[in-house]
Enzyme design. Structure first.
Site, mmCIF file in Angstrom:
data_model
loop_
_atom_site.group_PDB
_atom_site.id
_atom_site.type_symbol
_atom_site.label_atom_id
_atom_site.label_comp_id
_atom_site.label_asym_id
_atom_site.label_seq_id
_atom_site.Cartn_x
_atom_site.Cartn_y
_atom_site.Cartn_z
ATOM 1 N N ARG A 56 -0.879 8.780 1.820
ATOM 2 C CA ARG A 56 -2.232 9.237 1.538
ATOM 3 C C ARG A 56 -2.479 10.708 1.823
ATOM 4 N NH1 ARG A 56 -5.410 5.089 5.486
ATOM 5 N NH2 ARG A 56 -4.495 3.628 4.043
ATOM 6 N N ARG B 111 -0.521 8.582 9.614
ATOM 7 C CA ARG B 111 -0.421 7.126 9.791
ATOM 8 C C ARG B 111 -0.075 6.434 8.475
ATOM 9 N NH1 ARG B 111 -4.445 2.715 9.328
ATOM 10 N NH2 ARG B 111 -5.702 4.333 8.384
ATOM 11 N N GLU C 270 0.847 -1.202 0.000
ATOM 12 C CA GLU C 270 0.000 0.000 0.000
ATOM 13 C C GLU C 270 0.879 1.247 0.000
ATOM 14 O OE1 GLU C 270 -2.574 -0.561 3.397
ATOM 15 O OE2 GLU C 270 -3.862 -1.943 2.311
#
Ligand code: FAD
Ligand code: SIN
Length: 529
Positions: free
Chosen positions: A292, A388, A116
């Site tokens: 992200r 995170r 990811e």
């Protein structure tokens, strides 16, 4: 009614259930596991991508996972917490497997690992694209089978009990605040019961539901953080709210919005404008696999530049059969609204997803209040710093649940029940007939947070949020004193408290760092355009 349990755990997600199982297995006492709706409903059960851990020691190692976590956290993570979580990974995975959780494996019997955003290696263990559901299922079965654990579904924790409830003045400077349990509302009897405990564990999850658009289920109203804050616990890093870049854009389905897992970008998904043009090259050399916060801000900016309400994720170039096999739930969900993801772009937009901050805890998950531990998303361990890394939160929850169990079992003999605690007193309060006040105020909180405390902030927007939340706070506290407590009123109160904490800590941070981006203190050159 007064109930007594050695261990009182508020929350039945991965954090609360992992802790419950470990203390129950020690045979040292009775365990109460309380959840405000059903035992199934949690952020945990919605997790898709998976759980990060170094398991392939040939290609991966702890140093790489530590580095990825520190980089994603914008270098303000606590390195001790990062090391504890990363090195605790393999043992945490083994515990989950022992409790009955299944992760996908390859034909050779090793874990099938995904990758990811922000991860330098393939290290995400998963169960197709519904890992959280599988974790929740496995843990529920283990919890229900354990005779030492009593589950209280549909029980709403209203306040934790401290010296304050014995009539002793407690301020943020009081040195030895202690927790003796919690006042918990039983909606069947409409009475608030007194749960006395030797150890209390907050495992109430995050607060995405304070925003108008979120991947979190409606239960994520930050109750544990608000309760701990009111009891004068230290709460930290609340400004770091993570917005997931790719929630499914489907108007009318925003609270919660369906997540399109980041693993899909790890699989080769490409972000595009609706006309097919790629845009991530303008923002980061890692393109669609950038962390992200960068991707969410890039999408937010493109949406503003082009006046559009979503961008697209494209997996049409991938093998259709493989896409269906890896992402069966996403495939089915999109098909249900008329999108065949093997042939069409998926419309996506960012929305509130995860809270990096929360109740400040040390390496043993101890909060600043004695006998009160915090685990999972409601806690601030320092692991995430400013942002995170994907799939680190399920891992953090299991590792810190173990730390909390070890510490609380070692100290259990020092913690006695406090029998002087009075029962909840709501004499003179009335039933609230005006539910519209609560429903309308909750929507106002969503709008305030999304409009003024979202992905891009400014001093002016934050001040505006503060002023409006202050007004709601005054009105709601007045209502709370006047009427009988109900879950929706308690949630509204908690949402206002948590919204205030996010806003205040955002105002205090005079820089753009990690997830906190403000136009008044820009960071990157492209942000200033
Ligand atoms: P939760 O699982 O949210 O559980 C909270 C519990 O607290 C619930 O039982 C609730 O009833 C209870 N509770 C709350 N308030 C009260 C109250 N007042 N009284 C009584 N009970 C209360 N993380 C990853 O690492 N990998 C992923 O792939 C991933 N995907 C995600 C996808 C989605 C859509 C979402 C929303 C999150 C995802 N996350 C992921 C984040 C991760 O799922 C959560 O951080 C984690 O599951 C939180 O676990 P928890 O045990 O702390 O809280
Ligand atoms: C996702 O699957 O994209 C969510 C992963 C996470 O939140 O860690």
């Amino acid at each position: 009614m007064i109930r007594k349990f050695d261990f009182l755990i508020i929350g039945s997600g991965v954090a609360g259930m992992s802790y419950a199982l470990q203390v129950a297995e020690s045979g040292k006492g009775k365990v109460a596991l309380v959840c405000k709706t059903t035992i199934e409903e949690s952020n945990t059960s919605k997790a898709q991508g998976g759980i990060a851990s170094v398991t392939d020691m040939e290609k991966d190692d702890y140093r790489k996972h530590i580095k990825d976590t520190l980089v994603a956290g914008d270098y303000i993570s606590d390195p001790r917490a990062v090391e504890q979580v990363v090195k605790g990974g393999p043992a945490a995975i083994s515990r989950l497997v022992e409790w009955g959780v299944n992760f996908d494996k390859k034909a050779d019997g090793t874990f099938d690992l995904h990758r990811e955003g922000g991860h330098s290696e393939f290290r995400i263990l998963h169960h197709a694209d519904d890992t959280g559901f599988e974790i929740q299922r496995g843990l529920i079965e283990a919890v229900l089978a354990h005779p030492a654990i009593t589950v209280f579904e549909n029980h709403f924790a209203v306040e934790i009990i401290t010296q304050h409830h014995l009539g002793i003045e407690v301020t943020r400077r009081t040195p030895d605040i202690e927790c003796y349990g919690a006042y918990i509302l039983d909606p069947d009897t409409r009475k608030i019961d007194t749960f006395l405990s030797r150890v209390t564990v907050m495992a109430t999850g995050g607060c995405g539901a304070v925003y108008a658009s979120t991947t979190n289920p409606n239960i994520a109203t930050g109750d544990g953080i608000a309760m701990a804050y009111r009891a004068k616990a230290t709460v930290k890093d609340m400004e770091f709210v993570q917005f997931h870049p790719t929630a499914l854009y489907h108007p009318g389905e925003t609270h919660p919005a369906f997540l399109i897992t980041e693993a899909m970008r790890g699989y080769g998904g490409i972000l595009r404008l609706p006309d097919g043009a790629e845009f991530m090259q303008k923002y980061d050399k890692r393109l669609s696999l950038a962390p992200r916060d960068i991707v969410a801000r890039a999408i937010d900016k493109e949406m503003k530049i082009h006046g559009i309400d979503h961008v697209c994720l494209d997996v049409t170039h991938k093998d259709a059969e493989e896409t269906r096999r890896h992402f069966p739930n996403i495939y089915a969900k999109c098909l249900s609204i008329g999108i065949d993801i093997t042939k069409q772009y998926i419309p996506v937009a960012p929305c509130a997803h995860y809270l990096c901050g929360g109740i400040l805890v040390d390496l043993n998950a101890c909060s600043s209040i004695k006998r009160l531990y915090a685990v999972g998303e409601c806690s601030c361990t320092g692991l995430h710093g400013g942002n995170r890394l994907a799939s680190n939160s399920l891992l953090e929850a299991v590792v810190y649940a173990e730390a909390a169990a070890r510490h609380s079992l070692a100290h259990l003999n020092e913690y006695a029940f406090n029998d002087r605690v009075p029962e909840w007193n709501d004499e003179g309060t009335l039933s609230n007939e005006e539910k519209i006040l609560i429903a309308q105020d909750a929507k106002e909180v969503w709008q305030i947070m999304s409009s003024y405390v979202g992905i891009v902030r400014s001093d002016l927007r934050l001040k505006r949020a503060w002023t409006r939340l202050d007004l709601l706070y005054e009105e709601t506290e007045e209502l709370f004193k006047r009427v009988k407590a109900t879950p929706d009123l308690c949630e509204l109160r908690n949402m206002i408290n948590v919204g205030y904490l996010i806003t205040r800590q955002a105002i205090e941070r005079k820089e753009s760092r990690g997830l906190h981006y403000t136009i008044d203190y820009p960071k990157h050159a492209y942000d200033q355009k």
